[in-house]
Design an enzyme around this catalytic site. Structure first.
Site, mmCIF file in Angstrom:
data_model
loop_
_atom_site.group_PDB
_atom_site.id
_atom_site.type_symbol
_atom_site.label_atom_id
_atom_site.label_comp_id
_atom_site.label_asym_id
_atom_site.label_seq_id
_atom_site.Cartn_x
_atom_site.Cartn_y
_atom_site.Cartn_z
ATOM 1 N N ASP A 144 -13.577 -53.825 -144.547
ATOM 2 C CA ASP A 144 -14.287 -54.844 -143.792
ATOM 3 C C ASP A 144 -14.378 -56.100 -144.637
ATOM 4 O OD1 ASP A 144 -15.621 -52.468 -141.987
ATOM 5 O OD2 ASP A 144 -15.692 -54.445 -141.032
ATOM 6 N N ARG A 181 -15.522 -52.928 -127.547
ATOM 7 C CA ARG A 181 -16.348 -51.824 -128.040
ATOM 8 C C ARG A 181 -17.558 -52.334 -128.796
ATOM 9 N NH1 ARG A 181 -11.753 -52.935 -130.544
ATOM 10 N NH2 ARG A 181 -11.356 -52.532 -132.740
ATOM 11 N N ARG A 239 -18.918 -56.790 -132.184
ATOM 12 C CA ARG A 239 -18.031 -57.585 -133.019
ATOM 13 C C ARG A 239 -16.627 -57.665 -132.438
ATOM 14 N NH1 ARG A 239 -15.760 -60.890 -134.767
ATOM 15 N NH2 ARG A 239 -15.249 -61.521 -136.897
ATOM 16 N N TYR A 240 -16.190 -56.589 -131.755
ATOM 17 C CA TYR A 240 -14.828 -56.523 -131.208
ATOM 18 C C TYR A 240 -14.913 -56.571 -129.683
ATOM 19 C CZ TYR A 240 -14.002 -54.964 -135.957
ATOM 20 O OH TYR A 240 -13.959 -54.893 -137.316
ATOM 21 N N CYS A 296 -25.500 -41.764 -149.093
ATOM 22 C CA CYS A 296 -24.498 -42.023 -150.122
ATOM 23 C C CYS A 296 -24.893 -43.279 -150.895
ATOM 24 C CB CYS A 296 -23.132 -42.260 -149.473
ATOM 25 S SG CYS A 296 -22.668 -40.959 -148.322
ATOM 26 N N LYS A 318 -12.766 -55.751 -139.545
ATOM 27 C CA LYS A 318 -11.859 -54.866 -140.273
ATOM 28 C C LYS A 318 -10.477 -55.488 -140.395
ATOM 29 C CE LYS A 318 -13.815 -50.435 -138.915
ATOM 30 N NZ LYS A 318 -14.831 -51.011 -138.009
ATOM 31 N N ARG A 349 -25.155 -49.778 -145.402
ATOM 32 C CA ARG A 349 -26.381 -50.076 -144.658
ATOM 33 C C ARG A 349 -27.620 -49.635 -145.453
ATOM 34 N NH1 ARG A 349 -23.717 -47.916 -139.649
ATOM 35 N NH2 ARG A 349 -22.503 -49.669 -138.886
ATOM 36 N N ASP A 378 -17.281 -51.014 -149.263
ATOM 37 C CA ASP A 378 -17.867 -52.319 -148.927
ATOM 38 C C ASP A 378 -18.632 -52.913 -150.104
ATOM 39 O OD1 ASP A 378 -17.057 -52.712 -146.214
ATOM 40 O OD2 ASP A 378 -18.349 -51.009 -145.702
ATOM 41 N N CYS A 424 -23.524 -46.595 -149.624
ATOM 42 C CA CYS A 424 -23.759 -46.923 -148.208
ATOM 43 C C CYS A 424 -23.890 -48.439 -148.021
ATOM 44 C CB CYS A 424 -25.040 -46.246 -147.742
ATOM 45 S SG CYS A 424 -25.473 -46.600 -146.028
ATOM 46 N N CYS A 475 -30.439 -40.226 -142.279
ATOM 47 C CA CYS A 475 -29.102 -39.697 -142.530
ATOM 48 C C CYS A 475 -29.225 -38.355 -143.237
ATOM 49 C CB CYS A 475 -28.297 -40.690 -143.381
ATOM 50 S SG CYS A 475 -26.540 -40.285 -143.416
HETATM 51 C C1 PLP Z 1 -15.613 -50.305 -137.249
HETATM 52 C C2 PLP Z 1 -16.303 -50.879 -136.120
HETATM 53 C C3 PLP Z 1 -15.913 -50.589 -134.800
HETATM 54 C C4 PLP Z 1 -14.775 -49.672 -134.478
HETATM 55 O O1 PLP Z 1 -13.544 -50.184 -134.870
HETATM 56 P P1 PLP Z 1 -12.220 -49.312 -134.638
HETATM 57 O O2 PLP Z 1 -11.130 -50.082 -135.319
HETATM 58 O O3 PLP Z 1 -12.038 -49.204 -133.163
HETATM 59 O O4 PLP Z 1 -12.450 -47.972 -135.257
HETATM 60 C C5 PLP Z 1 -16.608 -51.199 -133.786
HETATM 61 N N1 PLP Z 1 -17.627 -52.045 -134.026
HETATM 62 C C6 PLP Z 1 -18.010 -52.357 -135.278
HETATM 63 C C7 PLP Z 1 -19.116 -53.315 -135.477
HETATM 64 C C8 PLP Z 1 -17.372 -51.782 -136.368
HETATM 65 O O5 PLP Z 1 -17.783 -52.076 -137.617
#
Ligand code: PLP
Length: 295
Positions: free
Chosen positions: A257, A47, A43-44, A60, A264, A65, A220, A63, A56
């Site tokens: 989110d 990363r 998504r980002y 919770c 986020k 998911r 969420d 959750c 798990c």
């Molecule tokens: C939360 C999340 C991350 C990590 O985000 P950070 O702001 O770096 O902690 C990476 N990928 C996904 C899909 C996420 O939901």
């Protein structure tokens, strides 16, 4: 574990009829849309999130998911590993689930090894409930294996100061002493931790153990989560109060989110009162107003 009798804590894990209010989303983060390969969410830019199991330690009730709870497939991660290898812009792999530490250590190690073998991956992050919900898993031998794949960061999910048991403290100490930093993430939950005193106690205790509070998340909008949610106004008021009372190293960022895969977003209590021609009026931590001339 002795946490189950604690009022507030049990509400995290025990079914409540209010969950029959089915407003909300099955996949509130639209993770399925951003999944280029099984188990992987990209998504980002730099990363990825890699879910390696649906098992798990905690389950919770809030959750996001929980749609995954009913099935425990064997996860074939070869496609995900190939995708990560092919995408040089990815610097960090966040391993989550479920809980990665539910895997047998040999299995988890083989995944860590595969990821560490990818040259452009700088950091591995592991999201887990193990410190609160099964800390005795974290033995010296276990940590001794994990630390071979450093740099690793551990992000511990914890929502209430009473979840910090002596076993939690022992496990955290082993991890920190092995050179693996720990961050925490907390979900802001109505009737469980949505008060300043509880959160202050939680964040200060964590910082005292070498655990940096990282995120305080809004709950969420998963199906059945309505009664756990706290309004943005209330969340920001809690953040404002914490900010003027506790040290910066105890302060997480408040984030949630966005639905529909928006990702986020971090919100801060307002500090800019007005701005005009480079002249700002800013509010300090005591709520006093000051004039600040910008460059
Ligand atoms: C939360 C999340 C991350 C990590 O985000 P950070 O702001 O770096 O902690 C990476 N990928 C996904 C899909 C996420 O939901």
């Amino acid at each position: 574990m002795s946490i189950i009798h604690k009022e507030g804590l049990e509400k995290q894990f025990i079914f409540n009829l209010k969950e029959c209010n089915t407003t909300g989303f099955n996949d509130p983060l639209n993770e399925d849309v951003y999944s280029p390969s099984k188990g992987l969410i990209h998504r980002y830019p730099d990363r990825v999130l890699l879910t390696i199991t649906n098992r798990c330690f905690a389950y919770c009730r809030f959750c996001f998911r929980k749609k995954n709870w009913s099935h425990f497939p064997g996860f074939d991660l070869s496609g995900a590993v190939k995708y990560i290898s092919d995408h040089k812009e990815i610097r960090e792999v966040l391993i989550s689930g479920g809980d990665p530490f539910t895997l047998n250590i040999k299995h988890l190690e083989s995944i860590l090894k595969n990821i560490r073998n990818i040259k452009h991956i700088e950091v591995i992050r592991i999201g887990t409930r193990v410190l609160t919900s099964n800390p005795i898993t974290v033995t010296h031998d276990y940590v001794g294996i994990i630390k071979n794949y450093k740099p690793i960061w551990i992000v511990a999910h914890i929502n209430h100061p009473d979840e910090i048991t002596p076993e939690f403290a022992d496990a955290a100490e082993k991890i920190v002493n092995s050179g693996i930093p720990i961050l925490s993430q907390t979900v802001l939950l109505n009737g469980i931790n949505n008060d300043k005193k509880t959160l202050k106690r939680l964040f200060c205790k964590l910082a005292g153990m070498g655990i940096k509070p990282y995120y305080l998340f809004g709950c969420d909008q998963a199906v059945g989560n309505r009664h756990f949610r706290v309004s943005i106004d209330e969340a920001l008021e809690i953040m404002r109060s914490l900010r003027c009372n506790i040290s910066g190293i105890c302060m997480p960022a408040f984030a949630f989110d966005l639905p529909n895969g928006g990702g986020k977003v971090v919100l801060e209590p307002e500090t800019i009162v007005s701005r005009q021609n480079g002249r700002y009026i800013l509010k300090n931590f005591e709520g006093r107003r000051y004039i600040y001339e910008d460059v």
